[in-house]
Design an enzyme around this catalytic site. Structure first.
Site, PDB file in Angstrom:
ATOM      1  N   SER A 198       0.709  -1.195  -0.013  1.00 12.54           N
ATOM      2  CA  SER A 198      -0.109  -0.016   0.076  1.00 12.54           C
ATOM      3  C   SER A 198       0.768   1.308  -0.121  1.00 12.54           C
ATOM      4  O   SER A 198       1.823   1.237   0.531  1.00 12.54           O
ATOM      5  CB  SER A 198      -1.104   0.234   1.203  1.00 12.54           C
ATOM      6  OG  SER A 198      -1.870   1.195   1.281  1.00 12.54           O
ATOM      7  N   HIS A 200       0.094   4.512   1.339  1.00 12.02           N
ATOM      8  CA  HIS A 200       0.247   5.599   2.390  1.00 12.02           C
ATOM      9  C   HIS A 200       0.927   5.024   3.695  1.00 12.02           C
ATOM     10  O   HIS A 200       1.089   5.661   4.437  1.00 12.02           O
ATOM     11  CB  HIS A 200      -1.197   5.924   2.711  1.00 12.02           C
ATOM     12  CG  HIS A 200      -2.091   5.133   3.481  1.00 12.02           C
ATOM     13  ND1 HIS A 200      -2.286   5.350   4.757  1.00 12.02           N
ATOM     14  CD2 HIS A 200      -2.498   3.851   3.024  1.00 12.02           C
ATOM     15  CE1 HIS A 200      -3.149   4.145   5.248  1.00 12.02           C
ATOM     16  NE2 HIS A 200      -3.168   3.324   4.322  1.00 12.02           N
ATOM     17  N   CYS A 324     -12.209   1.300  22.597  1.00 11.27           N
ATOM     18  CA  CYS A 324     -13.608   1.268  23.293  1.00 11.27           C
ATOM     19  C   CYS A 324     -14.389   1.891  22.111  1.00 11.27           C
ATOM     20  O   CYS A 324     -14.434   2.968  21.943  1.00 11.27           O
ATOM     21  CB  CYS A 324     -13.741   2.110  24.522  1.00 11.27           C
ATOM     22  SG  CYS A 324     -15.420   1.821  25.456  1.00 11.27           S
TER      23      CYS A 324
END
Lengths: 387, 125
Positions: A198, A200, A324
């Site tokens: 990839s 990025h 969370c």
């Protein structure tokens, strides 16, 4: 004003100025569709093919073996589903700690009738080549393993695994998103048949990535439309992105070795600085066979998001192992698979270093995290804070 | 995710953190879905909370809400604190993003538990 320190390079990197300069003309004067036959189209196509050649040269493969995609996730999907589509049935081997781009792809294929084996890892997050050999079956159609884990940075023994898959005649797909441009990859010596990477993650743009497909690998297209990318991935190419990816790869080829040495020293400086001043902290991942810039630490009985927030308030960007979401938290499945106890795994924090990281940055992080963890523990009703 | 300046201030400078010796009431609440845990200690005089202290394990908003909770509790009657709603906690930290509303739930639950404990010790419930 706080100092700003970005230590989340495994998530994304800033675009290198040379990459940006290379891309700019392809947003304006060289905007043509590379499939067009006129001069505007040819200009775009020339830029795109130059980028593809830079990638191929870096991997020492033919440019016809490089398929450009929209991201690492698509590359993983194409690599695994492409093989599956060509075979129509069979068995897939992967590991328990793969990125969701691989895990969920394999799970989706299981829904379509394929079978799968999810290999365990050891306490360092490493897959055993012997386990790969033992899991191979006559109907195994592909082995898909990551080159390095994005959370803990452990490098998998791809060379040994590639030897096994090659002997068995089973294609090996490597999710190379975290190793591409960071550590040397030799697709022939490693026995890699499919390699996802990839842009990025290596100071290139987002929205462009690639899949190396060794000539002769049985693949079917999973995206239908035009005849782009030698009919293996339909859709008008992201020309500026490909130009940028090519330039980013060229820069990595030039800087990778020296950068790896520098980042390894900084990574170790961070660990040494923290472990000398904080009790009940552990380093996750392999002590040596690990990405140069990745330092994943567990602080026992401290919740990782509170550390991330505390460091953010000091201008430091790191990543929490347990996030969370809507009041529901799961410890990192990677750390769980590595056998790390819950009271440690809930406090995992990943720092991933990069091009601009300096020794002063690392010292600032150490100076910030040590009192922060101490304060959080003082407030905590678990562990040392229990009355 | 955006947090209010009030929440950030409570996280950065927590008020009344730590154990209280010989409290008149202790209560805790665990939000099992994310393992956040809040514990409050109360010092009571004439049926009102004179001082509250907290210990907490959890994400930043939960720690900040605990700090704010100790400030809210001071001055409350035990009866009123035993029914304090989560919305009161959320307001005290300047609001919470939807995915962090559990911070108010766990803090309100722990404060209510501490108040009930103090009432029970007093033989009033």
């Amino acid at each position: 004003m706080n100092r700003r320190v970005y230590l989340d390079h495994n998530a994304s990197t800033p675009v290198h100025p040379e990459v940006l300069q290379a891309m700019l003309p392809y947003f304006s004067e060289r905007f043509g569709n590379p499939s067009s036959v006129h001069g505007f189209g040819r200009e775009a196509r020339d830029g795109m093919e130059a980028g593809r050649e830079q990638i191929a040269a870096f991997l020492k493969v033919s440019k016809d073996e490089i398929v450009i995609t929209s991201g690492g996730t698509e590359s993983d999907n194409l690599g695994i589903k492409g093989v599956a589509a060509a075979r129509r049935s069979g068995h897939i081997i992967t590991s328990q700690i793969e990125h969701h781009a691989v895990l969920r792809t394999v799970q989706a294929l299981e829904q379509d009738g394929f079978t799968a084996t999810y290999l365990p890892v050891d306490g360092h997050g490493m897959v055993s080549p012997a386990d790969v050999r033992a899991a191979l079956r006559p109907d195994t159609i592909v082995v898909s393993l990551m080159g390095a884990n994005s959370e803990v940075g452990t490098l998998q023994p791809i060379r040994e695994i590639g030897r096994i898959t090659r002997e068995a005649g089973v294609p090996l797909h490597v999710d190379g998103v975290q190793i591409f441009g960071k550590v040397p990859i030799d697709v022939d010596a490693f026995g890699i048949d499919l390699l996802s990477f990839s842009g990025h993650k290596i100071y290139g743009p987002k929205g462009v990535a690639g899949l190396y497909i060794r000539k002769g690998t049985k693949m079917a297209s999973i995206q239908h439309g035009g005849e782009h990318e030698r009919r293996r991935r339909a859709g008008t190419e992201n020309v500026a992105g490909i130009v940028g990816l090519g330039k980013a790869v060229e820069i990595r080829a030039r800087e990778m070795a020296e950068e790896a040495v520098r980042l390894t020293a900084l990574r170790d400086r961070l660990w040494d600085g923290v472990r000398g001043r904080v009790e009940e902290v552990r380093l996750n991942g392999h002590p040596t066979e690990r990405l140069p810039g990745t330092c994943n630490l567990c602080f026992r009985n401290v919740e990782s998001e509170s550390i991330v927030l505390g460091l953010d308030l000091k201008g430091i960007g790191v990543s929490a192992g347990s996030a969370c979401t809507s009041g529901n938290v799961e410890p990192s499945y990677v750390l769980v698979a590595m056998g790390i106890p819950l009271d440690w795994a809930m406090g995992s924090v990943r720092s991933s270093l990069g091009h601009a990281t300096s020794a002063e940055d690392i010292d600032y992080v150490i100076e910030s995290v040590v009192p922060l963890v101490a304060k959080l523990r003082t407030q905590s009703p678990v562990g040392a804070g229990r009355p | 995710m955006q947090y209010s300046p009030t929440l950030i201030d409570h996280f950065r400078n927590p008020r009344n953190a730590g154990v209280m010796r010989e409290p008149d009431g202790v209560g805790e609440e665990e939000f099992t879905e994310c393992m956040d845990l809040a514990r409050f200690y109360l010092r009571v005089r004439d049926g009102r909370v004179e001082e509250a202290r907290f210990q907490a394990y959890g994400c930043g908003p939960t720690l900040a809400a605990c700090s704010a909770g100790t400030e809210i509790a001071a001055g409350f009657t035990l009866e009123d604190l035993a029914t304090v709603p989560p919305a009161r906690i959320e307001a005290a930290v300047g609001g919470l993003p939807p995915e962090r509303r559990h911070a108010a739930l766990v803090v309100a639950g722990a404060l209510r538990a501490a108040a009930r404990d103090a009432l029970a010790r007093n033989g009033r419930r």
